[in-house]
Write a protein that holds these residues in place. Structure first.
Motif, short mmCIF file in Angstrom:
data_model
loop_
_atom_site.label_atom_id
_atom_site.label_comp_id
_atom_site.label_asym_id
_atom_site.label_seq_id
_atom_site.Cartn_x
_atom_site.Cartn_y
_atom_site.Cartn_z
N PHE A 1 0.87 -1.37 0.04
CA PHE A 1 0.03 0.05 0.10
C PHE A 1 0.84 1.35 -0.28
O PHE A 1 0.43 2.27 0.03
N ASP B 1 4.83 2.41 -5.15
CA ASP B 1 4.10 2.48 -6.56
C ASP B 1 5.21 1.97 -7.34
O ASP B 1 6.07 2.53 -7.83
N LYS C 1 -2.43 -2.03 -2.99
CA LYS C 1 -2.82 -1.53 -4.47
C LYS C 1 -3.11 -2.86 -5.22
O LYS C 1 -2.31 -3.76 -5.12
#
Lengths: 367, 409
Positions: B148, B151, B225
């Motif tokens: 989380f 990226d 994600k």
């Protein structure tokens, strides 16, 4: 030598078996019921209401249990079918909710904010099934009704009452885990104490919670009763004579401690939370001043009733003093310890909170 | 070399080691019979706690068929529901829904197999690794944080999360391994204590902003994600995810490691007799550290399976009771990789089916726990099982030398 204890044991075993058998014989001689005992089911038996607990289980003396009582009441009053699933751990949430969906439930009540993600997912995937989630207001879907409580309102009254009742000038509170559904009690309680100080020009101190800093005493879980007991004794040693534990079953530790110190001549009182502690605690109920109640059973039953009637809405149910979703419990044995003046002041405060004259604010309040 | 500071403890524990080895590498028949016996006792318990049975028991002698029928109904309907929830549900509305229970079993079995392999591997090296629970939590925490916070491109993100989970679990178990190797600290105590530290560590982390949903004070992490989520194997209607294939691969890898590699040979030698292994020039302390690192890494992967496979968010209960169930799985699987695999499937089936059993028949899910616990009990007491089923102990004993070497090899 080796044999003798064994024979004794066997003899004992045989005696016990004989006793058990005779008891069974006696109790097993009853008459069978008539064959056509099948009762006619009422009109709503085709409606299935379901409930999934969080990891506390339906015997947690707290919100799982009250919500479960609500669905049982609905079963009794409306004649609906009921299914329940207890979650042993958080990983059970998904499978439990899903199995409720496949079991054909019309409404699924999920208890606790921990089930928020699961409920949202299931509700999105099954738009024809209605959901109600207790203590969470994060889901905005047409088929999910949040059931939440502005507990601070009732806790405010408890704080005022405590400040007006204390003889040592110190009251205390502590929590299980620092989460909004816990701190909202403590915020309201703190405000109530402060309001009393403002009104009466007194200086009653609150131990265990600082509303501005949002820091205070927490157990760290909802299980460690012995820590609750130690905490309570510490508060008493610091001079507090009214304690409000906001920690579910850990409150039993407070009851233990209070029974001990009162046996030694102190006069410490307890304010219970969630349900009417006077009716719940196994011992020491005479020391319970009052309780800050969240009437979840009523709310759950109400939501089911309106769904049975076809009036489901996703409008959050917010329990307040106004609609009776939160309330201060009766004083029971403490009826005489609370002055009539205090009682009328509490009534006035209740009216003022309902009318908005007194604003009870908490970061944790439902928005 | 540094292993020389531990021989004293080894000699004193050699008798308990013997018992230990017999428990962790008993015969497959005992495992099977233990399961059967536990299921029967579980059925009796279901019948005894059933309301209808209690009702009819009051007039047992006037009309005994009522009670016996009720007892049979209670137990059989519960087990039928268990089967429907775990393997195949013939009452479901669509074909996909009929087969869904089995995929659910595979899903639940995934973390059990991975963590079970970790426990079993440590067993083979003579270490009782009770710390799978903490290792799963650490693995999930590491993988979750990667999931989380970072990226990264699709594919790479998941890979980094898996590696992070492995490292998290390996580090946690490695602490116990190093302490055992360097100071002789008993791994049972160290791993149990590390479980508590892990539980409270994650509880603490969930109160720090780095691990919380923005704008919320609840102790739940933000969802990881999408790029860090295991792809679903059978589409969105099923929860079965890529983690299961990792569990299969891990089983193969551990089988290879134990039976075909030099490290595996050394580990087994250390487990069979540390003193002999040391004399043969095998570094016992290195063996302890290596085996705990791999065992912890496997448990860490179980944590990844949890967070990237099914849960998506990190909570205090991310590991459920998988770490402790894994010990049972390893025992039931006799510490053999494929044995663990099938024991994991069985326990996965219990857990998956228990849900259906609870909703359909109202049987408390705790009964599944009782059956699981009974299995452990019977596995720990093979003579009991043999006595119940009247297996000829003498005949067994004649073949036992080969069985023993088979277990130790």
């Amino acid at each position: 030598m080796k044999n003798s204890p064994r024979t004794i044991k066997r003899g004992k075993g045989a005696a016990t078996a004989l006793l058990a058998a005779s008891a069974l014989l006696l109790s097993a001689c009853g008459a069978p019921p008539a064959e056509d005992a099948e009762q006619d089911k009422s009109a709503n038996s085709d409606y299935t209401g379901c409930i999934v607990s969080d990891s506390g289980g339906f015997d947690d003396n707290s919100f799982n249990e009250s919500s479960y009582e609500g669905i049982q009441a609905a079963e009794e009053d409306l004649g609906i079918d009921v299914k329940q699933a207890e979650s042993a751990a958080e990983t059970d949430f998904g499978p439990n909710v899903n199995s409720m969906v496949t079991a054909g439930c019309d409404l699924i009540v999920t208890v606790g904010f921990l089930l928020s993600a699961t409920t949202k997912e299931a509700a999105t995937a099954n738009p024809d099934t209605n959901f109600a989630i207790v203590d969470d207001n994060k889901i905005d879907l047409p088929n999910v009704k949040p059931i939440i409580y502005d507990t601070a309102q009732a806790a405010f009254m408890a704080g005022y009452l405590a400040a007006g009742t204390t003889e040592t000038g110190k009251v205390a509170t502590y929590g299980g885990i620092q989460i909004p559904t816990v701190t909202i009690f403590m915020d309201g309680f703190a405000d109530g104490v402060e309001y009393y100080n403002e009104q009466k020009g007194e200086d009653v101190q609150l131990l265990g919670w600082n509303k501005e800093a949002q820091t205070g005493t927490f157990i760290g879980d909802f299980e460690n009763t012995s820590k609750g007991k130690t905490n309570t004794k510490n508060f008493v040693n610091e001079g507090a004579d009214i304690i409000m534990p906001v920690a579910g079953p850990v409150g039993d530790g407070t009851m233990d401690a209070v029974e001990e110190v009162n046996a030694d001549g102190k006069d410490v009182k307890v304010i219970w939370v969630d349900s009417d502690g006077y009716l719940k605690v196994p011992t020491g109920k005479e020391f319970i001043l009052t309780s800050v109640m969240k009437l979840m059973g009523e709310a759950v039953e109400e939501v089911i009733t309106s769904d049975v009637e076809g009036n489901f809405s996703n409008e959050p149910y917010v329990g307040t003093l106004d609609n009776g979703g939160v309330a201060l419990a009766p004083f029971h044995d403490m009826e005489d310890a609370v002055s009539d003046e205090m009682k009328s002041e509490l009534d006035q405060i209740k009216a003022d909170i309902i009318s908005g004259e007194i604003a009870v604010e908490s970061e944790a309040s439902p928005k | 070399m540094s292993g020389e500071n531990t021989p004293k403890t080894e000699t004193t524990t050699s008798t308990s080691n013997d018992v230990f080895r017999r428990i962790v590498s008993g015969s497959g028949m005992v495992s099977l019979l233990a399961v059967v016996l536990s299921m029967i006792l579980g059925g009796v318990l279901i019948a005894l706690t059933n309301d209808r049975v209690e009702e009819t028991a009051s007039y047992f002698f006037t009309r005994p068929t009522d009670m016996l029928g009720a007892a049979w109904d209670a137990a059989s309907s519960a087990y039928i529901a268990l089967f429907q929830g775990a393997v195949f549900n013939w009452d479901a509305k669509s074909t996909a829904q009929m087969f869904r229970p089995f995929t659910e079993t595979l899903t639940v079995a995934t973390p059990l197999i991975l963590a079970g392999l970790g426990v079993a591997l440590a067993f083979r090296a003579g270490l009782f690794n009770i710390g799978a629970q903490g290792q799963i939590i650490l693995g999930a925490t590491f993988a979750g944080w990667v999931g989380f916070t970072l990226d990264l491109p699709v594919g790479l993100h998941l890979l980094v999360a898996i590696v992070a989970g492995f490292i998290g679990g390996a580090l946690w178990a490695g602490i116990a391994g190093v302490l055992k190797a360097r100071t002789g600290a008993h791994e049972v105590i160290v791993t149990i204590m590390l479980n508590y530290i892990a539980i409270n560590l994650v509880a603490y982390l969930l109160f720090t902003p780095a691990f919380q949903n923005p704008g919320s004070a609840n102790p739940i992490s933000p969802p990881i994600k999408d790029s860090a989520v295991f792809p679903l194997l059978l589409g969105s209607g099923f929860r079965l995810h890529l983690g299961f294939l990792i569990a299969v691969a891990a089983t193969l890898a551990i089988w290879w490691l134990l039976n075909r590699s030099t490290i595996g040979f050394e580990l087994r030698a250390v487990g069979a007799n540390p003193n002999a292994a040391r004399t043969a020039g095998i570094s016992v302390s290195k063996g302890y550290i290596v085996v705990m690192l791999i065992a912890g890494g496997l448990a860490g992967l179980a944590g990844v399976a949890q967070i990237s496979g099914t849960e998506r968010v990190l909570t205090g209960g991310i590991a459920a009771s998988f770490g402790f169930d894994a010990i049972t799985v390893a025992l039931l699987g006799r510490s053999h990789p494929w044995g663990v695999f099938f024991a994991g499937l069985l326990f996965g089936a219990f857990r998956a089916g228990g849900v259906q059993m609870q909703t359909q028949t109202g049987t408390p899910i705790d009964i599944v726990l009782v059956v699981q616990s009974l299995i452990v009990l019977f596995i720990a007491a093979p003579p009991l099982v043999k006595a119940v089923f009247r297996i000829d102990v003498k005949k067994k004993r004649a073949t036992s030398p080969t069985a023993l070497t088979g277990g130790a090899a």
